[in-house]
Design a protein around this motif. Sequence first.
Motif, PDB file in Angstrom:
ATOM      1  N   LEU A 198     108.392  85.607   5.274  1.00  0.00           N
ATOM      2  CA  LEU A 198     107.123  85.540   5.980  1.00  0.00           C
ATOM      3  C   LEU A 198     107.214  84.429   7.004  1.00  0.00           C
ATOM      4  CD1 LEU A 198     104.444  85.777   3.121  1.00  0.00           C
ATOM      5  CD2 LEU A 198     104.839  87.481   4.902  1.00  0.00           C
ATOM      6  N   ARG A 199     106.433  84.550   8.077  1.00  0.00           N
ATOM      7  CA  ARG A 199     106.306  83.462   9.034  1.00  0.00           C
ATOM      8  C   ARG A 199     104.840  83.084   9.153  1.00  0.00           C
ATOM      9  NH1 ARG A 199     107.676  82.691  15.470  1.00  0.00           N
ATOM     10  NH2 ARG A 199     105.802  83.948  15.725  1.00  0.00           N
ATOM     11  N   LEU A 200     104.559  81.845   8.813  1.00  0.00           N
ATOM     12  CA  LEU A 200     103.208  81.320   8.924  1.00  0.00           C
ATOM     13  C   LEU A 200     103.030  80.653  10.286  1.00  0.00           C
ATOM     14  CD1 LEU A 200     102.740  79.640   5.424  1.00  0.00           C
ATOM     15  CD2 LEU A 200     102.436  82.041   6.079  1.00  0.00           C
ATOM     16  N   SER A 201     101.808  80.722  10.782  1.00  0.00           N
ATOM     17  CA  SER A 201     101.451  80.048  12.029  1.00  0.00           C
ATOM     18  C   SER A 201     100.265  79.128  11.788  1.00  0.00           C
ATOM     19  CB  SER A 201     101.084  81.059  13.116  1.00  0.00           C
ATOM     20  OG  SER A 201     102.169  81.898  13.426  1.00  0.00           O
ATOM     21  N   CYS A 202     100.232  78.060  12.521  1.00  0.00           N
ATOM     22  CA  CYS A 202      99.113  77.119  12.494  1.00  0.00           C
ATOM     23  C   CYS A 202      98.754  76.836  13.958  1.00  0.00           C
ATOM     24  CB  CYS A 202      99.507  75.843  11.779  1.00  0.00           C
ATOM     25  SG  CYS A 202      98.315  74.482  11.922  1.00  0.00           S
ATOM     26  N   THR A 203      97.586  77.301  14.363  1.00  0.00           N
ATOM     27  CA  THR A 203      97.158  77.146  15.747  1.00  0.00           C
ATOM     28  C   THR A 203      96.053  76.106  15.824  1.00  0.00           C
ATOM     29  OG1 THR A 203      97.739  79.428  16.238  1.00  0.00           O
ATOM     30  CG2 THR A 203      96.258  78.315  17.774  1.00  0.00           C
ATOM     31  N   ALA A 204      96.191  75.203  16.775  1.00  0.00           N
ATOM     32  CA  ALA A 204      95.242  74.107  16.925  1.00  0.00           C
ATOM     33  C   ALA A 204      94.358  74.312  18.138  1.00  0.00           C
ATOM     34  CB  ALA A 204      95.981  72.782  17.060  1.00  0.00           C
ATOM     35  N   SER A 205      93.100  74.006  17.970  1.00  0.00           N
ATOM     36  CA  SER A 205      92.186  73.979  19.103  1.00  0.00           C
ATOM     37  C   SER A 205      91.789  72.534  19.326  1.00  0.00           C
ATOM     38  CB  SER A 205      90.945  74.831  18.839  1.00  0.00           C
ATOM     39  OG  SER A 205      90.244  74.336  17.713  1.00  0.00           O
ATOM     40  N   GLY A 206      91.325  72.234  20.498  1.00  0.00           N
ATOM     41  CA  GLY A 206      91.030  70.855  20.794  1.00  0.00           C
ATOM     42  C   GLY A 206      92.236  70.172  21.418  1.00  0.00           C
ATOM     43  N   ARG A 207      92.091  68.899  21.599  1.00  0.00           N
ATOM     44  CA  ARG A 207      93.109  68.172  22.335  1.00  0.00           C
ATOM     45  C   ARG A 207      94.152  67.534  21.430  1.00  0.00           C
ATOM     46  NH1 ARG A 207      90.032  64.059  26.075  1.00  0.00           N
ATOM     47  NH2 ARG A 207      89.202  63.454  24.047  1.00  0.00           N
ATOM     48  N   ALA A 208      95.247  67.181  22.042  1.00  0.00           N
ATOM     49  CA  ALA A 208      96.215  66.245  21.458  1.00  0.00           C
ATOM     50  C   ALA A 208      97.076  66.826  20.351  1.00  0.00           C
ATOM     51  CB  ALA A 208      95.524  64.981  20.952  1.00  0.00           C
ATOM     52  N   PHE A 209      97.196  68.129  20.230  1.00  0.00           N
ATOM     53  CA  PHE A 209      98.111  68.687  19.235  1.00  0.00           C
ATOM     54  C   PHE A 209      99.528  68.204  19.495  1.00  0.00           C
ATOM     55  CE2 PHE A 209     100.038  71.752  16.452  1.00  0.00           C
ATOM     56  CZ  PHE A 209     101.174  72.186  17.106  1.00  0.00           C
ATOM     57  N   SER A 210      99.941  68.246  20.747  1.00  0.00           N
ATOM     58  CA  SER A 210     101.338  67.981  21.071  1.00  0.00           C
ATOM     59  C   SER A 210     101.749  66.544  20.835  1.00  0.00           C
ATOM     60  CB  SER A 210     101.613  68.363  22.525  1.00  0.00           C
ATOM     61  OG  SER A 210     100.822  67.589  23.391  1.00  0.00           O
ATOM     62  N   SER A 211     100.792  65.631  20.666  1.00  0.00           N
ATOM     63  CA  SER A 211     101.110  64.215  20.479  1.00  0.00           C
ATOM     64  C   SER A 211     101.153  63.793  19.022  1.00  0.00           C
ATOM     65  CB  SER A 211     100.083  63.346  21.216  1.00  0.00           C
ATOM     66  OG  SER A 211     100.072  63.628  22.587  1.00  0.00           O
ATOM     67  N   TYR A 212     100.925  64.732  18.103  1.00  0.00           N
ATOM     68  CA  TYR A 212     100.835  64.399  16.685  1.00  0.00           C
ATOM     69  C   TYR A 212     101.930  65.086  15.871  1.00  0.00           C
ATOM     70  CZ  TYR A 212      96.246  62.240  17.205  1.00  0.00           C
ATOM     71  OH  TYR A 212      95.221  61.405  17.552  1.00  0.00           O
ATOM     72  N   SER A 213     102.398  64.372  14.850  1.00  0.00           N
ATOM     73  CA  SER A 213     103.235  65.040  13.858  1.00  0.00           C
ATOM     74  C   SER A 213     102.358  66.041  13.099  1.00  0.00           C
ATOM     75  CB  SER A 213     103.844  64.021  12.897  1.00  0.00           C
ATOM     76  OG  SER A 213     102.829  63.319  12.197  1.00  0.00           O
ATOM     77  N   MET A 214     103.005  67.027  12.505  1.00  0.00           N
ATOM     78  CA  MET A 214     102.288  68.075  11.781  1.00  0.00           C
ATOM     79  C   MET A 214     103.008  68.378  10.474  1.00  0.00           C
ATOM     80  SD  MET A 214      99.677  69.036  13.689  1.00  0.00           S
ATOM     81  CE  MET A 214      99.257  70.609  12.920  1.00  0.00           C
ATOM     82  N   GLY A 215     102.269  68.902   9.525  1.00  0.00           N
ATOM     83  CA  GLY A 215     102.882  69.211   8.242  1.00  0.00           C
ATOM     84  C   GLY A 215     102.327  70.477   7.614  1.00  0.00           C
ATOM     85  N   TRP A 216     103.137  71.062   6.758  1.00  0.00           N
ATOM     86  CA  TRP A 216     102.710  72.174   5.907  1.00  0.00           C
ATOM     87  C   TRP A 216     102.650  71.681   4.459  1.00  0.00           C
ATOM     88  CZ3 TRP A 216     100.854  76.709   7.455  1.00  0.00           C
ATOM     89  CH2 TRP A 216     101.179  77.179   8.728  1.00  0.00           C
ATOM     90  N   PHE A 217     101.587  72.062   3.790  1.00  0.00           N
ATOM     91  CA  PHE A 217     101.394  71.756   2.385  1.00  0.00           C
ATOM     92  C   PHE A 217     101.024  73.053   1.675  1.00  0.00           C
ATOM     93  CE2 PHE A 217     101.161  67.044   2.101  1.00  0.00           C
ATOM     94  CZ  PHE A 217     101.333  66.755   3.439  1.00  0.00           C
ATOM     95  N   ARG A 218     101.086  73.059   0.356  1.00  0.00           N
ATOM     96  CA  ARG A 218     100.691  74.247  -0.398  1.00  0.00           C
ATOM     97  C   ARG A 218     100.024  73.839  -1.709  1.00  0.00           C
ATOM     98  NH1 ARG A 218     106.761  76.554  -1.883  1.00  0.00           N
ATOM     99  NH2 ARG A 218     107.306  74.945  -3.450  1.00  0.00           N
ATOM    100  N   GLN A 219      99.186  74.726  -2.207  1.00  0.00           N
ATOM    101  CA  GLN A 219      98.503  74.479  -3.470  1.00  0.00           C
ATOM    102  C   GLN A 219      98.509  75.756  -4.295  1.00  0.00           C
ATOM    103  OE1 GLN A 219      94.516  72.885  -3.153  1.00  0.00           O
ATOM    104  NE2 GLN A 219      94.630  72.071  -5.225  1.00  0.00           N
TER     105      GLN A 219
END
Length: 127
Positions: free
Chosen positions: A18-39
């Motif tokens: 599977l391929r998961l996607s996470c799309t951001a709205s708003g500003r400054a996505f490109s300047s931040y680290s990002m992570g995937w978590f699961r529960q």
Amino acid sequence: QVQLVESGGGLVQAGGSLRLSCTASGRAFSSYSMGWFRQAPGKEREFVAAISWSGGSTYYRDSVKGRFTISRDNAKNTMYLQMNSLQPEDTAVYYCGRGRLLRENVASAPESEYGSWGQGTQVTVSS
């Protein structure tokens, strides 16, 4: 403020992908680290993978190394998690979270650094 929306989950047999996607709205996505978590049901949320703001650094939990690949496309404000060789123990709700501004060394990032969680996407792997 950033809003994150996960997609791409589903039901797959063991060994599938599977391929998961996470799309951001708003500003400054490109300047931040990002992570995937699961529960998983009855368990606490756990770290899966992280990627630096530039995309040049990645980090994975041991159990997914060699099977999962995290990536990002800053032009599309989107992060991905390619999951191969899925196993029943990968069954969980997967969340994306935003990390810290301009963090490059994601291996040293504490889990508490991530927030602005999306609603999650369910991944179910049948045996």
